[in-house]
Design an enzyme around this catalytic site. Structure first.
Site, short mmCIF file in Angstrom:
data_model
loop_
_atom_site.label_atom_id
_atom_site.label_comp_id
_atom_site.label_asym_id
_atom_site.label_seq_id
_atom_site.Cartn_x
_atom_site.Cartn_y
_atom_site.Cartn_z
N HIS A 66 12.97 -2.85 2.89
CA HIS A 66 12.04 -2.06 3.02
C HIS A 66 13.47 -0.66 2.07
CE1 HIS A 66 8.81 -3.85 4.92
NE2 HIS A 66 9.40 -4.42 6.01
N ARG A 105 5.57 11.66 -3.31
CA ARG A 105 5.31 12.65 -1.81
C ARG A 105 6.40 12.10 -0.95
NH1 ARG A 105 -0.63 12.21 -3.23
NH2 ARG A 105 -0.97 14.25 -4.51
N ALA A 152 2.99 -0.79 4.96
CA ALA A 152 2.42 -1.00 6.35
C ALA A 152 1.98 -1.99 7.00
CB ALA A 152 1.56 0.35 6.56
N ARG A 163 7.19 0.91 13.77
CA ARG A 163 8.10 0.18 12.73
C ARG A 163 8.89 -1.10 12.71
NH1 ARG A 163 5.36 3.04 8.37
NH2 ARG A 163 5.13 5.59 9.45
N ARG A 220 12.99 4.08 12.76
CA ARG A 220 12.30 5.02 12.81
C ARG A 220 11.08 4.96 14.17
NH1 ARG A 220 9.41 4.89 6.65
NH2 ARG A 220 8.68 6.49 7.98
N ASN A 250 7.94 -5.80 -0.50
CA ASN A 250 7.76 -4.82 0.06
C ASN A 250 6.59 -4.28 0.79
OD1 ASN A 250 7.73 -2.04 1.31
ND2 ASN A 250 9.00 -0.92 0.31
N TYR A 295 11.61 9.04 1.40
CA TYR A 295 11.21 8.03 0.12
C TYR A 295 12.42 8.68 -0.55
CZ TYR A 295 7.87 6.29 3.42
OH TYR A 295 7.00 5.42 4.41
N PRO A 310 1.35 -1.09 -0.06
CA PRO A 310 0.08 0.33 0.28
C PRO A 310 1.32 1.44 0.14
CG PRO A 310 -0.43 -0.89 2.19
CD PRO A 310 0.74 -2.26 1.41
N ASN A 311 0.42 2.04 -0.42
CA ASN A 311 0.98 3.57 -1.16
C ASN A 311 2.26 3.54 -1.81
OD1 ASN A 311 -1.05 4.87 0.40
ND2 ASN A 311 -0.20 3.87 2.47
N GLU A 331 12.26 -9.85 2.02
CA GLU A 331 11.48 -8.87 2.51
C GLU A 331 12.46 -7.61 2.36
OE1 GLU A 331 10.49 -8.94 6.44
OE2 GLU A 331 10.27 -6.61 6.74
#
Ligand code: CA2
Length: 151
Positions: A100, A18, A77, A111, A107, A74, A23, A10-11, A98
């Protein structure tokens, strides 16, 4: 030819558009093009999918079972919330890496925990978009090593 599924959660469709301070400026299309170039170089086939929906990601993981030999994910969230994604990865028993963009351990504390960490081969985080490239490389090496030892 080895085939690898790359899943973006997601996102991640907002990548480069953004919050560039967290990021970066690279878009998801740029990442996918880079992954495709790397896959060509490594001699593997890629399928790439982004979804904002947990169930769609579970379905995609299930569909990998008979079509792909490895998974790079990835989960965004959902990494920190989804027992369903963890169970799907454990259920298909396909080597998974995995990744990220950010170093999730530097963070917010929510997380720091990943539900999938215990069912993947390994985790790469904190290298921005390079995390994906390092992840694909690590996965392909792992799969080639596995194939070598099973001969
Ligand atoms: O660092 C990562 O790759 C994350 O998986 C990214 C997730 C975050 O929830 C994880 O804790 C760590 C967020 C992805 C959202 O990506 C955006 C990109 C640009 C703008 C807004 C969100």
């Amino acid at each position: 030819m080895l085939s690898v599924l790359v899943l973006h959660g997601p996102n991640l469709n907002l990548l480069g558009l953004r919050e560039p301070e967290i990021y970066g400026h690279t878009t998801l299309d740029d990442v996918n093009q880079g992954l495709q170039r790397q896959a060509d170089h490594l001699g593997v086939k890629l399928e790439i999918l982004q979804s904002n929906h947990e169930g769609a990601l579970v379905d995609a993981i299930h569909s990998a079972r008979n079509r792909h030999q490895g998974l790079v994910i990835n989960a965004g969230a959902y990494t920190h919330t989804s027992v369903a994604l963890r169970d799907a990865i454990a259920g298909i028993a396909i080597p998974t890496v995995e990744v990220h963009l950010s170093n999730i351990h530097r963070r917010e504390s929510f997380r720091h925990h990943s539900y999938m960490a215990a069912v993947v081969v390994g985790q790469i985080c904190g290298f921005g978009v390079n995390s994906y490239y390092l992840g694909l490389q690590a996965l392909v090496h792992h799969l080639q090593e596995q194939a070598g030892t099973s001969l």
